[in-house]
Motif scaffolding. Structure first.
Motif, short mmCIF file in Angstrom:
data_model
loop_
_atom_site.label_atom_id
_atom_site.label_comp_id
_atom_site.label_asym_id
_atom_site.label_seq_id
_atom_site.Cartn_x
_atom_site.Cartn_y
_atom_site.Cartn_z
N ILE A 190 -8.83 9.21 -7.64
CA ILE A 190 -9.03 9.78 -6.31
C ILE A 190 -9.71 8.78 -5.38
CG2 ILE A 190 -10.25 11.58 -5.01
CD1 ILE A 190 -9.88 13.42 -7.42
N ARG A 191 -10.70 8.06 -5.90
CA ARG A 191 -11.40 7.07 -5.09
C ARG A 191 -10.46 5.94 -4.67
NH1 ARG A 191 -16.71 6.52 -4.32
NH2 ARG A 191 -17.50 4.51 -3.58
N GLU A 192 -9.65 5.47 -5.61
CA GLU A 192 -8.71 4.40 -5.31
C GLU A 192 -7.66 4.87 -4.29
OE1 GLU A 192 -5.56 1.39 -7.59
OE2 GLU A 192 -6.61 2.98 -8.67
N PHE A 193 -7.23 6.12 -4.41
CA PHE A 193 -6.23 6.66 -3.51
C PHE A 193 -6.75 6.68 -2.07
CE2 PHE A 193 -4.34 10.34 -1.31
CZ PHE A 193 -2.99 10.01 -1.39
N TYR A 194 -7.98 7.15 -1.86
CA TYR A 194 -8.52 7.23 -0.50
C TYR A 194 -8.84 5.84 0.06
CZ TYR A 194 -8.80 12.28 -0.87
OH TYR A 194 -8.49 13.62 -1.00
N ILE A 195 -9.27 4.92 -0.79
CA ILE A 195 -9.51 3.56 -0.31
C ILE A 195 -8.21 2.91 0.14
CG2 ILE A 195 -10.20 1.23 -1.04
CD1 ILE A 195 -12.38 2.50 -2.74
N GLN A 227 -5.67 4.57 1.33
CA GLN A 227 -5.36 5.22 2.61
C GLN A 227 -6.13 4.57 3.76
OE1 GLN A 227 -3.23 7.43 3.54
NE2 GLN A 227 -2.66 8.76 1.83
N ILE A 228 -7.41 4.27 3.51
CA ILE A 228 -8.22 3.64 4.56
C ILE A 228 -7.67 2.25 4.89
CG2 ILE A 228 -10.51 2.71 5.06
CD1 ILE A 228 -11.67 5.01 3.37
N GLN A 229 -7.30 1.48 3.87
CA GLN A 229 -6.74 0.14 4.12
C GLN A 229 -5.40 0.22 4.87
OE1 GLN A 229 -6.55 -1.63 0.24
NE2 GLN A 229 -8.75 -2.07 0.17
N LYS A 230 -4.61 1.24 4.56
CA LYS A 230 -3.36 1.41 5.29
C LYS A 230 -3.62 1.70 6.77
CE LYS A 230 0.56 4.55 5.76
NZ LYS A 230 1.19 5.81 5.26
N TRP A 231 -4.60 2.55 7.06
CA TRP A 231 -4.90 2.88 8.44
C TRP A 231 -5.59 1.73 9.17
CZ3 TRP A 231 -3.42 6.45 11.78
CH2 TRP A 231 -2.75 7.57 11.29
N LEU A 272 0.82 -1.21 0.00
CA LEU A 272 0.00 0.00 0.00
C LEU A 272 0.86 1.26 0.00
CD1 LEU A 272 -2.75 -1.05 2.57
CD2 LEU A 272 -3.02 -0.80 0.10
N GLU A 273 1.96 1.25 0.74
CA GLU A 273 2.83 2.43 0.74
C GLU A 273 3.45 2.68 -0.62
OE1 GLU A 273 5.65 1.70 3.79
OE2 GLU A 273 4.32 2.26 5.44
N ASN A 274 3.81 1.62 -1.34
CA ASN A 274 4.37 1.79 -2.69
C ASN A 274 3.32 2.36 -3.65
OD1 ASN A 274 6.84 0.77 -1.83
ND2 ASN A 274 6.28 -1.34 -2.34
N LYS A 275 2.09 1.86 -3.57
CA LYS A 275 1.04 2.37 -4.45
C LYS A 275 0.71 3.83 -4.13
CE LYS A 275 -1.20 -2.10 -5.29
NZ LYS A 275 -2.45 -2.88 -5.13
N LEU A 276 0.62 4.13 -2.82
CA LEU A 276 0.30 5.51 -2.43
C LEU A 276 1.40 6.48 -2.83
CD1 LEU A 276 -1.23 4.87 1.11
CD2 LEU A 276 -2.45 5.65 -0.93
N ALA A 277 2.65 6.04 -2.77
CA ALA A 277 3.76 6.92 -3.17
C ALA A 277 3.70 7.23 -4.66
CB ALA A 277 5.09 6.25 -2.83
N SER A 278 3.26 6.27 -5.46
CA SER A 278 3.19 6.51 -6.90
C SER A 278 1.97 7.34 -7.28
CB SER A 278 3.15 5.17 -7.65
OG SER A 278 2.02 4.41 -7.26
#
Length: 295
Positions: free
Chosen positions: A129-134, A136-140, A108-114
């Protein structure tokens, strides 16, 4: 709302689902040690509320940690488990879940960084944007599970410390005579006497006498009764206490006194011997003729 699905939430509103997790993270950063237990319990409630929200919307597959009340009820009815026999199956499952969460966290960190640069620049479309926030939620979700586990371990330590402190406070039973003693000087006399009686052994040693128990005159009388000290010279004015010296030193002292007395009486023989002795010492070094290495 608990009746809606994840698809019904707008992409711009997904970030508000992170609010309970962010509140829990900020609560853990409180530095007031006197309220540490209160902050830990409050942060745990925030993280647990976030996980329940994600569970209701079907975000992630994880096992929801029990609440504080349910954990206490599970420990109390049937008695505690023997710590010498741990549940090996639960330990193995917990270890596997941690390894899996760690792998998911790295992905998840690699995907969010890209994706972060695209979303922050405003060039991303709604799906990105929707995929990015989802993500983030999975990371938390993984972060909340780890924080709850750490909070539970710290709460056990704090509860044990508080219980031990209460036991010490209840077991402290001061003596009633100490509490009933008036604060005046009369109430301190007993303590002062006790300190005076206990001070000499601490200063001069313990278990053997360290202070004088008799005067010099008493010591001479005791030695005279035992026959160790002769009465010659004792009690006579002007005579030194030769009896307190060793035998060799006492004889030498008596010889000197006798020699001085003879010299004062102008004894020719004593004067001649004294002069001969002085002349001999002038011509012979000290230790002359000492073949047996004596003296």
């Amino acid at each position: 709302s608990g009746n809606e699905e994840l698809e019904e939430i707008a992409s711009a509103d997904l970030k508000f689902m992170l609010l309970p997790a962010l509140l829990g993270a900020l609560t853990l950063k409180q530095v007031d040690l006197s309220r540490r237990r209160e902050h830990l319990e409050s942060a745990r409630e925030h993280f647990l509320r976030f996980l329940k929200l994600c569970r209701n919307y079907g975000l992630g597959s994880f096992q929801l940690p029990p609440s504080t009340s349910s954990k206490e009820e599970a420990r109390s009815p049937s008695g505690p488990r023997d710590p010498a026999q741990p549940n090996l199956v639960a330990m193995a499952m917990n270890r596997t879940a941690k390894i899996e969460r760690y792998k998911q966290k790295k992905e998840l960190e690699n995907k969010l960084a890209s994706m972060s640069s695209t979303v922050e620049s405003g060039t991303a479309d709604e799906e990105q944007i929707r995929e990015f926030y989802i993500l983030q939620i999975q990371k938390w979700i993984g972060t909340s599970l780890e924080e709850i586990e750490s909070i539970d371990q710290e709460l056990v330590i704090l509860r044990s410390r508080d219980a031990a402190r209460q036991v010490r406070e209840l077991s402290w039973d001061p003596a009633p005579d100490v509490l009933a003693q008036p604060p005046g000087r009369a109430g301190l006399e007993g303590h002062v006497l006790a300190l005076q009686d206990s001070a000499p052994p601490r200063v001069f040693g313990a278990g053997y006498p360290g202070l004088p128990t008799m005067t010099v005159d008493d010591w001479y009388e005791q030695r005279q009764k035992q026959g160790i000290v002769s009465q010659q010279g004792f009690g006579e004015p002007g005579s030194p206490p030769c009896s307190s010296l060793p035998v060799g030193a006492r004889d030498e002292e008596l010889q000197k006194q006798q020699q001085e007395t003879e010299e004062e009486e102008d004894d020719e023989e004593a004067l001649r011997k004294a002069r001969d002795w002085d002349d001999w010492k002038d011509t012979h070094p000290r230790g002359y003729g000492n073949r047996h290495n004596m003296g």
